[in-house]
Design a protein around this motif. Structure first.
Motif, short mmCIF file in Angstrom:
data_model
loop_
_atom_site.label_atom_id
_atom_site.label_comp_id
_atom_site.label_asym_id
_atom_site.label_seq_id
_atom_site.Cartn_x
_atom_site.Cartn_y
_atom_site.Cartn_z
N ARG A 1 -6.92 12.31 -6.97
CA ARG A 1 -7.06 11.10 -6.84
C ARG A 1 -8.35 10.62 -7.29
O ARG A 1 -8.53 9.62 -8.06
CB ARG A 1 -6.82 10.59 -5.25
CG ARG A 1 -7.10 9.07 -4.95
CD ARG A 1 -7.58 8.84 -3.62
NE ARG A 1 -8.71 9.74 -3.14
CZ ARG A 1 -9.17 9.04 -1.94
NH1 ARG A 1 -8.75 8.71 -1.13
NH2 ARG A 1 -10.30 9.63 -1.74
N PHE B 1 -3.77 11.12 -11.60
CA PHE B 1 -2.23 10.52 -11.32
C PHE B 1 -2.07 9.12 -12.02
O PHE B 1 -3.19 8.32 -12.02
CB PHE B 1 -1.90 10.42 -9.98
CG PHE B 1 -2.05 11.68 -9.34
CD1 PHE B 1 -1.21 12.81 -9.31
CD2 PHE B 1 -3.02 11.88 -8.13
CE1 PHE B 1 -1.53 14.01 -8.62
CE2 PHE B 1 -3.35 12.96 -7.38
CZ PHE B 1 -2.12 13.83 -7.65
N LEU C 1 -0.77 6.22 -11.45
CA LEU C 1 -0.32 5.62 -10.27
C LEU C 1 -1.28 4.36 -9.97
O LEU C 1 -2.78 4.70 -10.22
CB LEU C 1 -0.02 6.36 -8.98
CG LEU C 1 0.94 7.18 -8.85
CD1 LEU C 1 1.06 8.09 -7.53
CD2 LEU C 1 2.45 6.35 -8.98
N GLU D 1 -3.80 2.15 -7.78
CA GLU D 1 -4.61 2.70 -6.52
C GLU D 1 -3.90 2.36 -5.18
O GLU D 1 -4.18 3.07 -4.45
CB GLU D 1 -5.81 1.94 -6.73
CG GLU D 1 -6.95 2.35 -5.63
CD GLU D 1 -8.27 2.00 -5.85
OE1 GLU D 1 -9.22 2.01 -5.11
OE2 GLU D 1 -8.68 1.09 -6.80
N GLU E 1 -0.83 2.60 -4.57
CA GLU E 1 0.46 3.62 -4.38
C GLU E 1 -0.07 4.85 -3.94
O GLU E 1 0.51 5.82 -3.60
CB GLU E 1 1.22 3.39 -5.44
CG GLU E 1 1.71 2.15 -5.86
CD GLU E 1 2.68 2.06 -7.27
OE1 GLU E 1 2.68 3.35 -7.67
OE2 GLU E 1 3.11 1.11 -7.65
N LEU E 2 -1.51 5.03 -4.37
CA LEU E 2 -1.88 6.69 -4.23
C LEU E 2 -2.13 7.09 -2.66
O LEU E 2 -1.32 8.30 -2.63
CB LEU E 2 -3.43 6.86 -4.61
CG LEU E 2 -3.45 6.69 -6.07
CD1 LEU E 2 -5.02 6.79 -6.67
CD2 LEU E 2 -2.80 8.18 -6.74
N SER E 3 -2.15 6.33 -1.68
CA SER E 3 -2.26 6.75 -0.29
C SER E 3 -1.01 7.36 0.14
O SER E 3 -0.86 8.33 0.82
CB SER E 3 -2.89 5.60 0.70
OG SER E 3 -4.08 5.43 0.32
N ILE F 1 0.30 10.56 -1.82
CA ILE F 1 -0.46 11.70 -1.25
C ILE F 1 0.01 12.05 0.13
O ILE F 1 0.32 13.11 0.66
CB ILE F 1 -1.94 11.38 -1.14
CG1 ILE F 1 -2.62 11.22 -2.54
CG2 ILE F 1 -2.38 12.46 -0.29
CD1 ILE F 1 -4.11 11.06 -2.50
#
Length: 290
Positions: free
Chosen positions: A195, A200, A202, A204, A206-208, A211
């Motif tokens: 991250r 990725f 993706l 920002e 959507e990253l949480s 993961i």
């Protein structure tokens, strides 16, 4: 051709050194036992009376067994008994042995042989354990070297989800420094590294969630493969395999060439399943299908 001609000499020299070392270990116990027996007999006969040297002999037998094994220990035990027999020979007013001397010799023989057997057995087990460990280490080294040559990213996690092994392909895909990879980072640290480095493709926000889903899949041992799009345009198919010891094997297979730029991203999984046998499809048929 010169180096090749030197190889047999090096091999013979190494073998000779090992043989000399083994011979030294094998004769050390018997030679030391003989020397101590002769010294004790000489000092007791000509200088001063000495106590029973049996405890010293037992220590030497144990040393011989630990250095060279059962044979050296038994030989040292036999020499110890013979030396004690000579030592007790002149300890009476008249030459010969009394009942007490025979009992002490019998106890010494049993103790010395038992000590030789136990130390020899312990040494054999230790040598076998070291040999197995060397073979296991050599196999692990060869396996690690082989996994570093493939283009599939491989991560081996222990039962605490710490990375015990990370191959070169994974380090390349996610720009993971060797120092961090070799420090056995937890899986969540690898995810946050991806991250933080923008690996990725993706948004920002959507990253949480991404993961969290990946971590949950890993912990549950979910083997359902998913595609991971990287910011550089590559696509990796992620798969998690639960191992018998509670660890996990994570694989990241490059599938970029299976996903065409003209495909609808929403139907990527469908296209991948349809193209699973693309390598066996004739080129002419593939062009007609397009």
């Amino acid at each position: 051709m010169q180096p090749s001609g030197n190889l047999p000499r090096v091999s013979v020299a190494t073998h000779e050194n090992r043989r000399m070392q083994a011979d030294w270990r094998a004769i050390f116990g018997p030679v030391l036992t003989t020397a101590m027996a002769l010294m004790a007999i000489g000092v007791d006969s000509h200088v001063m009376a000495l106590p029973n040297p049996a405890p010293l002999f037992i220590c030497i037998v144990a040393l011989a067994g630990s250095l060279s094994g059962l044979v050296s220990g038994v030989i040292s035990a036999a020499i110890a008994v013979a030396g004690s027999a000579l030592f007790f020979l002149n300890h009476r007013s008249a030459p010969g042995y009394g009942t007490a001397d025979l009992v002490r010799l019998a106890m010494l023989a049993l103790t010395a042989i038992g000590t030789a057997g136990m130390t020899g057995l312990v040494r054999k087990r230790m040598v076998d354990a070291f040999a197995w460990e060397r073979r296991h280490h050599a196999t692990a080294e060869r396996l690690s070297a082989a996994l570093d040559e493939v283009d599939i990213g491989i991560v081996l996690l222990d039962s605490d989800t710490r990375a015990e092994f990370i191959n070169r392909a994974f380090r390349h895909y996610f720009s993971l420094p060797d120092e961090k990879a070799d420090s056995k980072p937890p899986f969540i640290a690898l995810m946050y590294h991806g991250r933080d480095t923008g690996a990725f493709e993706l948004a920002e926000e959507e990253l949480s969630a991404f993961i969290a889903r990946r971590i949950e899949m890993m912990r549950s041992g979910d083997s359902t493969p998913i595609n991971i799009k990287l910011a550089d345009g590559q696509v990796l198919r992620f798969s998690c395999t639960a191992l018998p010891d509670g660890g996990r094997m994570l694989s990241y297979t490059p599938v970029t060439d299976l996903i065409r730029h003209t495909d609808d991203p929403a139907k990527a999984e469908l296209y991948l399943s349809m193209r699973s046998g693309a390598d066996r499809t004739p080129i002419g048929h593939l062009s007609a299908a397009e």
